[in-house]
Scaffold this motif. Sequence first.
Motif, short mmCIF file in Angstrom:
data_model
loop_
_atom_site.label_atom_id
_atom_site.label_comp_id
_atom_site.label_asym_id
_atom_site.label_seq_id
_atom_site.Cartn_x
_atom_site.Cartn_y
_atom_site.Cartn_z
N ALA A 170 16.81 3.63 10.48
CA ALA A 170 15.46 3.60 9.92
C ALA A 170 14.61 2.64 10.74
N THR A 171 13.33 2.91 10.79
CA THR A 171 12.40 2.05 11.54
C THR A 171 11.29 1.60 10.59
N VAL A 172 10.94 0.33 10.68
CA VAL A 172 9.91 -0.24 9.82
C VAL A 172 8.66 -0.53 10.65
N PHE A 173 7.53 0.03 10.21
CA PHE A 173 6.24 -0.21 10.86
C PHE A 173 5.38 -1.09 9.96
N SER A 174 4.49 -1.82 10.59
CA SER A 174 3.53 -2.62 9.82
C SER A 174 2.25 -1.82 9.63
N GLY A 175 1.73 -1.83 8.41
CA GLY A 175 0.50 -1.11 8.11
C GLY A 175 -0.39 -1.91 7.18
N ARG A 176 -1.57 -1.38 6.94
CA ARG A 176 -2.52 -2.06 6.04
C ARG A 176 -3.22 -1.02 5.19
N GLY A 177 -3.23 -1.24 3.88
CA GLY A 177 -3.88 -0.31 2.97
C GLY A 177 -5.38 -0.31 3.17
N ALA A 178 -5.98 0.87 3.27
CA ALA A 178 -7.43 0.96 3.50
C ALA A 178 -8.23 0.49 2.29
N TYR A 179 -7.70 0.74 1.08
CA TYR A 179 -8.44 0.38 -0.14
C TYR A 179 -8.22 -1.08 -0.51
N THR A 180 -6.97 -1.51 -0.47
CA THR A 180 -6.64 -2.88 -0.90
C THR A 180 -6.70 -3.89 0.24
N ALA A 181 -6.64 -3.41 1.48
CA ALA A 181 -6.60 -4.26 2.68
C ALA A 181 -5.34 -5.14 2.71
N GLU A 182 -4.34 -4.76 1.95
CA GLU A 182 -3.09 -5.51 1.92
C GLU A 182 -2.14 -5.03 3.02
N GLU A 183 -1.38 -5.94 3.58
CA GLU A 183 -0.39 -5.59 4.58
C GLU A 183 0.82 -4.94 3.89
N LYS A 184 1.27 -3.83 4.45
CA LYS A 184 2.40 -3.12 3.87
C LYS A 184 3.36 -2.69 4.98
N ASN A 185 4.64 -2.57 4.61
CA ASN A 185 5.63 -2.03 5.54
C ASN A 185 5.80 -0.54 5.30
N ILE A 186 5.90 0.22 6.39
CA ILE A 186 6.09 1.67 6.32
C ILE A 186 7.45 1.98 6.91
N LEU A 187 8.30 2.58 6.12
CA LEU A 187 9.65 2.92 6.55
C LEU A 187 9.68 4.38 7.04
N TYR A 188 10.26 4.57 8.22
CA TYR A 188 10.36 5.92 8.80
C TYR A 188 11.83 6.22 9.09
N CYS A 189 12.32 7.36 8.59
CA CYS A 189 13.70 7.73 8.87
C CYS A 189 13.82 9.25 8.92
N VAL A 190 14.85 9.71 9.62
CA VAL A 190 15.13 11.14 9.76
C VAL A 190 16.51 11.42 9.21
#
Length: 283
Positions: free
Chosen positions: A223-243
């Motif tokens: 699995a790979t974890v990306f850093s993201g930010r919510g457009a509405y809350t502007a909070e930093e979030k982690n996005i998990l990607y896996c196949v």
Amino acid sequence: MKRRIGLWLKDALGIAVGASIFAFGLNYFIIANRLAEGGLTGVALMFYYLFGWPVGQSYLIMNIPLFIIGWRLLGHEFALKTLWGTAVASLAIDLTAQYQSPMPNDILLAALYGGFFLGVGLGVIFLFGGSTGGGDIVARLVNHRWGWPLGRVLLMFDVIVITSIAFIFGKAVAMYTLLAVFVASRVIDFVQEGAYTARAAMIISEKSEEIARRVVSELERGATVFSGRGAYTAEEKNILYCVVSRSELVRLKGVVYDTDPKAFMIINEVHEVLGEGFRTWNS
């Protein structure tokens, strides 16, 4: 050096097998039932129906000037494979001309079976990096000269040929030809991508790290974890990607829901995955 020669021989054999399947389907189902084809093959078939010219020879002759013009654009490796594929297909078409099976009471089946065998043959040829020339070369030449997309040029070429078929041989032949072309295109994709399909999941959760650990330990998938930010809350979030494989998708959903019922999950179909745990690069 020996490995490279071995790969060339493997590709050449694969292209020859694909060209033979293509030629058999063309003769046994398409030509035997007076159907047609798109692209340069369709032009060769029109010459055959109108003047009795051998399909294979006509196809090869029409490809020669295109091949000469497009030699530099194709690249040496692809050009050699295209030349080999075109030559073998042309020869096989004429050699298998005696194997024809008219189906006067069921032209629909002839179109379906014809499209299937053409698709398998072309799919195998493409799988080994080859081509049968014709519309492929025309599309590359037009793309180089005017910058038109390859897919659009191929579609326009097929439309022109099939429209001509409709005027010369009737609308019914053109409609069955369209059906065969459609079936062939789907089978080509199936042969190239394989029956195996995986699923890619993007998971947005406050507990992404815990989910990732469970995916690695319980499903034994990376699995790979990306850093993201919510457009509405502007909070930093982690996005998990896996196949995962199709059969593992239910287990993945269970892991995500059990860990975080509020998680946001997006699932996409993946047609081909190369790497550890899936298909190898040389398979």
